[in-house]
Write a protein that holds these residues in place. Structure first.
Motif, PDB file in Angstrom:
ATOM      1  N   ASP A   1      36.947  63.924  39.052  1.00  0.00           N
ATOM      2  CA  ASP A   1      36.196  63.587  40.262  1.00  0.00           C
ATOM      3  C   ASP A   1      36.959  63.998  41.381  1.00  0.00           C
ATOM      4  O   ASP A   1      38.254  63.230  41.616  1.00  0.00           O
ATOM      5  CB  ASP A   1      35.530  62.409  40.220  1.00  0.00           C
TER       6      ASP A   1
ATOM      7  N   GLU B   1      28.097  65.719  40.187  1.00  0.00           N
ATOM      8  CA  GLU B   1      29.188  65.207  41.055  1.00  0.00           C
ATOM      9  C   GLU B   1      30.214  66.082  41.414  1.00  0.00           C
ATOM     10  O   GLU B   1      30.353  67.318  40.445  1.00  0.00           O
ATOM     11  CB  GLU B   1      29.827  64.031  40.363  1.00  0.00           C
TER      12      GLU B   1
ATOM     13  N   GLU C   1      38.123  60.535  43.105  1.00  0.00           N
ATOM     14  CA  GLU C   1      39.260  59.918  42.531  1.00  0.00           C
ATOM     15  C   GLU C   1      40.506  60.466  43.123  1.00  0.00           C
ATOM     16  O   GLU C   1      41.594  59.679  43.522  1.00  0.00           O
ATOM     17  CB  GLU C   1      39.353  60.194  41.074  1.00  0.00           C
TER      18      GLU C   1
ATOM     19  N   HIS D   1      30.094  63.349  26.090  1.00  0.00           N
ATOM     20  CA  HIS D   1      30.741  62.928  27.575  1.00  0.00           C
ATOM     21  C   HIS D   1      31.453  61.692  27.858  1.00  0.00           C
ATOM     22  O   HIS D   1      31.240  60.773  27.033  1.00  0.00           O
ATOM     23  CB  HIS D   1      29.435  63.364  28.798  1.00  0.00           C
ATOM     24  N   ARG D   2      32.064  61.562  29.113  1.00  0.00           N
ATOM     25  CA  ARG D   2      32.755  60.355  29.196  1.00  0.00           C
ATOM     26  C   ARG D   2      31.981  59.396  29.822  1.00  0.00           C
ATOM     27  O   ARG D   2      32.071  58.187  29.557  1.00  0.00           O
ATOM     28  CB  ARG D   2      34.165  60.603  30.084  1.00  0.00           C
ATOM     29  N   HIS D   3      30.794  59.888  30.543  1.00  0.00           N
ATOM     30  CA  HIS D   3      30.086  59.275  31.708  1.00  0.00           C
ATOM     31  C   HIS D   3      28.741  58.808  31.327  1.00  0.00           C
ATOM     32  O   HIS D   3      28.485  57.595  31.382  1.00  0.00           O
ATOM     33  CB  HIS D   3      30.078  59.877  32.985  1.00  0.00           C
ATOM     34  N   PHE D   4      27.747  59.469  30.906  1.00  0.00           N
ATOM     35  CA  PHE D   4      26.705  59.178  30.183  1.00  0.00           C
ATOM     36  C   PHE D   4      26.344  60.509  29.131  1.00  0.00           C
ATOM     37  O   PHE D   4      27.120  61.556  29.001  1.00  0.00           O
ATOM     38  CB  PHE D   4      25.779  59.172  31.303  1.00  0.00           C
TER      39      PHE D   4
ATOM     40  N   ARG E   1      26.867  66.153  35.896  1.00  0.00           N
ATOM     41  CA  ARG E   1      26.141  64.916  36.471  1.00  0.00           C
ATOM     42  C   ARG E   1      25.629  65.316  37.825  1.00  0.00           C
ATOM     43  O   ARG E   1      24.990  64.467  38.492  1.00  0.00           O
ATOM     44  CB  ARG E   1      27.079  63.822  36.421  1.00  0.00           C
TER      45      ARG E   1
ATOM     46  N   GLU F   1      40.933  58.019  35.794  1.00  0.00           N
ATOM     47  CA  GLU F   1      39.877  57.073  35.928  1.00  0.00           C
ATOM     48  C   GLU F   1      38.572  57.870  35.520  1.00  0.00           C
ATOM     49  O   GLU F   1      37.595  57.541  35.034  1.00  0.00           O
ATOM     50  CB  GLU F   1      39.526  56.725  37.180  1.00  0.00           C
ATOM     51  N   THR F   2      38.414  59.179  35.992  1.00  0.00           N
ATOM     52  CA  THR F   2      37.347  60.149  35.770  1.00  0.00           C
ATOM     53  C   THR F   2      37.469  61.539  35.294  1.00  0.00           C
ATOM     54  O   THR F   2      36.653  62.117  34.641  1.00  0.00           O
ATOM     55  CB  THR F   2      36.844  60.335  37.243  1.00  0.00           C
TER      56      THR F   2
ATOM     57  N   LEU G   1      26.515  60.097  26.221  1.00  0.00           N
ATOM     58  CA  LEU G   1      27.668  59.675  25.316  1.00  0.00           C
ATOM     59  C   LEU G   1      27.801  60.444  23.933  1.00  0.00           C
ATOM     60  O   LEU G   1      28.773  60.935  23.625  1.00  0.00           O
ATOM     61  CB  LEU G   1      28.134  58.363  25.212  1.00  0.00           C
TER      62      LEU G   1
ATOM     63  N   GLU H   1      38.095  64.526  32.317  1.00  0.00           N
ATOM     64  CA  GLU H   1      37.767  64.763  30.925  1.00  0.00           C
ATOM     65  C   GLU H   1      37.672  66.192  30.315  1.00  0.00           C
ATOM     66  O   GLU H   1      37.666  67.117  31.679  1.00  0.00           O
ATOM     67  CB  GLU H   1      36.354  64.201  30.556  1.00  0.00           C
TER      68      GLU H   1
END
Length: 580
Positions: A180, A159, A183, A119-122, A157, A99-100, A124, A102
């Motif tokens: 992440d 995270e 996850e 990126h996968r999240h922002f 990010r 799910e998270t 992009l 990359e």
């Protein structure tokens, strides 16, 4: 008192439920924690494998572009840009993993970490750079520094992620594969919440069930305890709980009744002082022996009452042990056996009186029969003299009367002789020794040789054992039984079978014939002295043989019985102890 006890029991049950629930929750959390750590380490290894293989692939692609003959790729930068171009095309088709998860690829430009792939999240399409001294993108910073490994840190990010990082040789890039932590944790958080919820629901249901049934259970326990106390208090046996220091901890009312004192007077005091008026443990104390042996002990003794009288008691002690297995005391059960002892003494006296009476009767029978011999011999001699002198010289009536007198005197002589034999039978003047019954029977056959030959009898004798007995008396037993079979054989020649079988420490002998048999209603009569089932003319004898046989067998500690029916023969059974 009962309400307080019920409330306490309910609180203890609820505390038990709370404790069990807490332990279940703790075990659940511990299991989930261990499982989470195992899953995290497994994910770490997979990320390491992914980032290592991906880094080697990029290095291979770069080397290929660097050594290519294409004029555009002749320089170092051109090869890197060409490889990056192909990587971006491939990356555009890759959506990531999980799910998270990359891959991120970056290099250092003007003191910043510049990301080369979307990126996968922002960000992009054009990912924003991160200052080299920023706390973000920690795994990438290590990769660009030429390090390889894995860690938990912040990504671009900010995270928290689990990441594996690897430097890409040649173009001086850094490669990171990350996922992440949230996850990885998510399924374990869900399982924890579900397990906790289930545990709480079960605890609630158990609490409600116990709340509904607890009072009934406690009441039943109290009822059983009441029955136990009622049993202990109303039983005729004195029951006392004594600790390892020989102090009385509890006793019942029967103990007081036996020793004629209130039971409460004994509690807290030493048993040997209260029960025996001693200053130390009694020598015969079964409780002391039970503590040492760990087994129940028993003794019969006398307990002293306050008035100085003594009571006959039987004391049984049952040892108690603590959790470590050491003796912690014992339970003493006391029974008043005064009446039983008195009855035993009375019985002992009765037996002694009976034995003395039997000896006196035997002596009387012996003396009487012996003393009657001489006058009867004189009467018999003169009657026979009359018969010889005056037979045929008087009238017929006189001859008949003289005949009656001669026959009566002879029969009286036989009866007196038999009475003398019976009085002597079974007397323990002869010691009991091992007797070989095969040799004994050979003697009997020799004694009865003429009768056996005259009747045409056959004897079938199985191997016989060695028994404990008086040889001459056992000869008489076998001789009487065989003679009985020779006498009552009917129309056919006698056929006699003798055998023995072992039963414990005894042997069961059998003497069987195929003669006229005996009606079962006469079984008890045939062993009575001078009792006859047939007329004197039909079968001679005085009826002494079986009575003597029974007396000898019983004096040897055995018994004799019979199986028979008219016309089907007779079997006599008797028991004798085997010789050791």
């Amino acid at each position: 008192m009962d309400q307080q006890g019920n409330s306490t029991d309910r609180k203890q049950i609820l505390l038990l439920i709370f404790t069990v629930t807490s332990l279940v929750l703790f075990a659940t959390v511990l299991a989930l924690t261990i499982s989470y750590r195992a899953a995290r380490e497994g994910q770490r290894e997979r990320l390491r494998e992914l980032v290592s293989s991906e880094a080697r692939l990029i290095e291979t692609l770069y080397r290929y572009e660097h050594h290519s003959s294409n004029p555009i790729n002749a320089s170092y930068g051109d090869a890197a840009e060409a490889a990056l171009h192909q990587l971006r095309e491939a990356h555009a088709q890759f959506a990531g993993f999980g799910e998270t998860g990359e891959f991120t690829l970056a290099r250092i430009e003007q003191g910043q970490i510049v990301f080369l792939l979307s990126h996968r999240h922002f960000d992009l399409t054009r990912p924003q750079p991160v200052p080299l001294n920023d706390s973000k993108a920690a795994p990438m910073r290590r990769a660009l520094a030429g390090q390889a490994g894995s860690m938990i840190g912040l990504d671009y990010r900010g995270e928290q992620v689990l990441a594996a990082y690897e430097p890409v040789a040649g173009p001086a890039w850094g490669l990171v594969a990350k996922v992440d932590l949230a996850e990885i944790r998510a399924p374990f958080w869900r399982a924890g919440f579900i397990a906790s919820g289930v545990s709480l629901v079960l605890a609630l249901v158990a609490g409600l069930a116990i709340n509904r049934t607890g009072h009934r259970l406690v009441r039943r326990i109290n009822e059983k305890e009441g029955l136990y106390r009622s049993l202990v208090e109303n039983i005729d046996l004195g029951i006392t709980l004594i600790d390892a220091d020989y102090r009385v901890r509890m006793t019942n009312a029967a103990q007081g009744r036996i020793l004629k004192r209130p039971a409460a007077d004994f509690v807290g005091k030493h048993c040997y002082q209260e029960f025996e008026r001693r200053d130390g443990v009694c020598d015969h104390c079964p409780g002391s022996r039970a503590l040492r042996s760990g087994k129940p002990e028993e003794v019969e003794t006398q307990g002293e009452l306050e008035d100085g009288q003594r009571v006959e008691v039987c004391i049984r002690a049952f040892p108690l042990q603590d959790e470590s297995g050491r003796g912690s005391g014992f339970i003493e059960v006391i029974e008043d056996i005064s009446e039983r002892k008195a009855a035993q003494q009375a019985l002992k006296k009765t037996v002694a009186d009976l034995q003395r009476s039997n000896r006196e009767l035997e002596q009387f029978a012996y003396v009487a029969s012996h003393d009657l011999q001489e006058p009867l011999r004189m009467v018999n001699s003169y009657v026979q003299l009359l018969a010889r002198r005056y037979q045929g010289r008087l009238d017929a009536d006189a001859d008949e009367f003289i005949g009656f007198a001669v026959e009566g005197a002879s029969r009286m002589q036989r009866l007196i002789n038999d009475l003398l034999t019976f009085s002597r039978a079974g007397r323990q003047d002869e010691a009991l020794v091992p007797v070989d019954c095969d040799q004994l029977l050979a003697t009997v056959r020799q004694n009865l040789k003429l009768a056996i030959e005259k009747s045409g009898a056959t004897l079938e004798v199985a191997p016989l054992p060695t028994v404990l007995g008086a040889g001459s008396q056992l000869v008489q037993v076998f001789q009487n039984l065989i003679a009985n079979a020779l006498k009552f054989h009917g129309d056919k020649p006698p056929q006699i079978e003798i055998a023995a079988t072992r039963q414990g420490d005894k042997y069961i002998f059998s003497v069987r014939d195929h003669g006229i048999g005996i009606d079962p209603q006469y079984f008890s009569k045939i062993f009575i002295i001078f009792q006859r089932l047939h007329g004197k003319k039909e079968y001679p004898g005085t009826g002494i043989g079986l009575a003597v046989t029974k007396k000898i067998i019983e004096q040897h500690g055995g018994r004799i019985w019979i199986e028979s029916s008219p016309g089907a023969g007779t079997t006599f059974f008797f028991t004798l102890r085997g010789a050791k």
